[in-house]
Design an enzyme around this catalytic site. Structure first.
Site, mmCIF file in Angstrom:
data_model
loop_
_atom_site.group_PDB
_atom_site.id
_atom_site.type_symbol
_atom_site.label_atom_id
_atom_site.label_comp_id
_atom_site.label_asym_id
_atom_site.label_seq_id
_atom_site.Cartn_x
_atom_site.Cartn_y
_atom_site.Cartn_z
ATOM 1 N N CYS A 61 -1.557 22.339 3.330
ATOM 2 C CA CYS A 61 -1.225 21.118 3.324
ATOM 3 C C CYS A 61 0.062 20.446 2.560
ATOM 4 O O CYS A 61 0.270 19.191 2.906
ATOM 5 C CB CYS A 61 -2.326 20.102 2.991
ATOM 6 N N CYS A 70 0.632 -1.207 0.069
ATOM 7 C CA CYS A 70 -0.089 0.121 0.089
ATOM 8 C C CYS A 70 1.023 1.224 -0.176
ATOM 9 O O CYS A 70 1.681 1.330 0.691
ATOM 10 C CB CYS A 70 -0.926 0.045 1.265
ATOM 11 N N CYS A 126 -7.877 -1.112 7.451
ATOM 12 C CA CYS A 126 -7.052 0.103 7.212
ATOM 13 C C CYS A 126 -6.498 0.543 8.546
ATOM 14 O O CYS A 126 -7.569 1.017 9.278
ATOM 15 C CB CYS A 126 -7.338 0.995 6.318
ATOM 16 N N GLN A 185 -12.037 18.466 6.997
ATOM 17 C CA GLN A 185 -10.683 17.920 7.381
ATOM 18 C C GLN A 185 -10.876 16.514 7.655
ATOM 19 O O GLN A 185 -11.855 15.993 8.452
ATOM 20 C CB GLN A 185 -9.995 18.705 8.620
ATOM 21 N N GLU A 206 -15.498 30.442 -2.496
ATOM 22 C CA GLU A 206 -15.426 28.998 -2.768
ATOM 23 C C GLU A 206 -15.991 28.819 -4.098
ATOM 24 O O GLU A 206 -16.910 29.071 -4.554
ATOM 25 C CB GLU A 206 -16.300 28.046 -1.665
#
Length: 452
Positions: A402, A100, A183, A277, A330
């Protein structure tokens, strides 16, 4: 069998200079961390990007991409000869070479992961913005009762193996699917749906959403290109179901029109596959840091760019008088509708739908802004947006990022427009991966005294 070449092996002849080196092995010492979830090593003058290693280790790597003529090679560590004291056994059985690609640093302690990310942020700021800073990445509490760095991801994009219908995650730099039965970084609310236990033939991908602060669950199912019909979705918990498409849009099939998230003293409507988030503590953590950086004052005109469903706009409005102006911009019309709904009781809040760089230049849109927060996508804001923000002459700008490379580039653009970096904070909101969230606070640079 792979070819093994130790340091000092003779170089290849010109006859095989363009041959692939995939599968070739080298013994190297791992050097510093680099942006992207790998470290750098060298072999006979050539740069090797090394995954699954740690700085200072002596390892054997195997080439995964590159040829004799390549400027650099991509490699995986297949044997650790001298381990780092920061090395641990990965908590997930699917983490490691050839498996992965979702996690980059499961083989490092949480503290070491944060140190690696801090080094990357500092290096990007030094290289792209000319700033020499001591960066610290702050730990953020994950879900209670779980090991540090696990069980935090509330939104997971699963891929589907087209032949078997097994669900999984993409291998690193590949379209191949690594089937999984769980996961390790997925939130409990995602795992309780039982997605990994279903046959998903005819489906290209499934995004699972487990809201924080409510029991809302949703899945966005994108059928394979050759499938015209939407499959029947039966999971272990009630969910809202959306049909996704290749453009990232989502259309409700049944259930709620979205999920309810709880943060910053409000319940937020997030429709369809809208942005929120992924770490359950991220919204409150970032809101606190943004407000600290902006220092809103009564009477301020505040601008929230790439505002999503209005998280930062709402937090700023709570610090201002009801009649003060908070404007969100936005590109997603669904998100703008959510923002208008979420802040419908705030008289001074309004929202504009459109690309940020275009809205900022609409005739009569805005002549000044006292404070600006921007939370752009991974590619960053870019030079045009930076220039248009600077024209509004805000006294304080907070940039939520980020991607440290995009942030450093844009901090450099702000410097060209007369803004300096006042403060920087970084948060480990993506444990086990190379991603890191940064909050950069900018203000006008002092003007140099005039020469007599």
């Amino acid at each position: 069998m792979p070819t093994f070449r130790s340091a000092g092996s003779p170089p290849s002849t010109a006859d095989d200079a363009a041959e692939s080196l995939v599968g070739t092995r080298y013994e190297v010492e791992v050097g510093p961390v680099a942006h992207g979830g790998h470290c750098v090593a060298r072999h006979e003058g050539r740069v090797l990007f090394v995954r699954h290693g740690l700085p200072g280790e002596r390892v054997v790597v195997e080439v995964t991409e590159g040829a004799e003529t390549s400027r650099f090679l991509r490699t995986d560590v297949v044997e650790v000869l001298t381990p780092s004291p920061d090395r641990v056994q990965p908590p997930c059985p699917y983490a490691g070479p050839g498996r992965c690609g979702g996690c980059d640093w499961q083989h490092a302690t949480p503290a070491a992961q944060r140190a690696l990310k801090a080094a990357v942020v500092a290096e990007q700021l030094r290289r792209l913005a000319g700033l020499d800073l001591d960066v610290q990445v702050e730990a953020v509490d994950g879900p209670p009762g779980l090991p540090e760095g696990l069980g935090w991801r509330t939104r997971v994009q699963f891929a589907v193996d087209p032949d078997s219908g097994a669900v999984g995650l993409r291998k690193h730099r590949s379209h191949d699917v690594q089937p999984i039965d769980a996961c390790a970084i997925a939130a409990p609310g995602v795992e309780e749906l039982g997605i990994e236990r279903r046959d998903w033939r005819g489906v290209a991908s499934i995004e699972a959403v487990a809201a924080s602060g409510s029991l809302d669950r949703a899945v966005v199912v994108t059928p394979a290109e050759h499938e015209g019909r939407m499959p029947i979705v039966e999971l272990d918990r009630p969910v809202a179901v959306f049909r996704g498409d290749e453009r990232g849009r989502a259309k409700r099939v049944h259930g709620r029109a979205g999920v309810r998230e709880v943060a910053a003293g409000r319940t937020w409507r997030v429709s369809g596959a809208g942005f929120w988030q992924v770490h359950p503590a991220a919204a409150d953590t970032l809101v606190a840091a943004v407000l600290d950086g902006l220092e809103p004052r009564p009477g301020d005109v505040a601008l929230d760019l790439y505002c999503g469903v209005g998280l930062f706009a709402g937090a700023i409005a709570d610090r201002l008088a009801d009649s003060d102006t908070v404007i969100g911009v936005e590109s997603s019309r669904d998100a703008v509708e959510d923002a208008r709904h979420n802040l419908r009781a705030v008289p001074g809040a309004r929202f504009e739908a459109g690309r940020v760089e275009r809205v900022l230049t609409r005739p009569g849109f805005l002549r000044r802004a006292d404070i600006v927060v921007l939370d752009p996508p991974r590619a960053g804001a870019g030079k045009t947006v930076v220039e248009r923000i600077a024209r509004l002459t805000p006294r304080r700008i907070v940039y939520v990022a980020c991607d440290p490379a995009a942030l450093a580039r844009d901090v450099g653009y702000f410097a060209q427009r007369g803004y300096r970096l006042r403060a920087l904070r970084a948060f480990d909101l993506f444990p086990q991966t190379h991603h890191v969230e940064c909050i950069a606070v900018l203000e006008p640079a002092p003007k140099a005294p005039k020469q007599r």
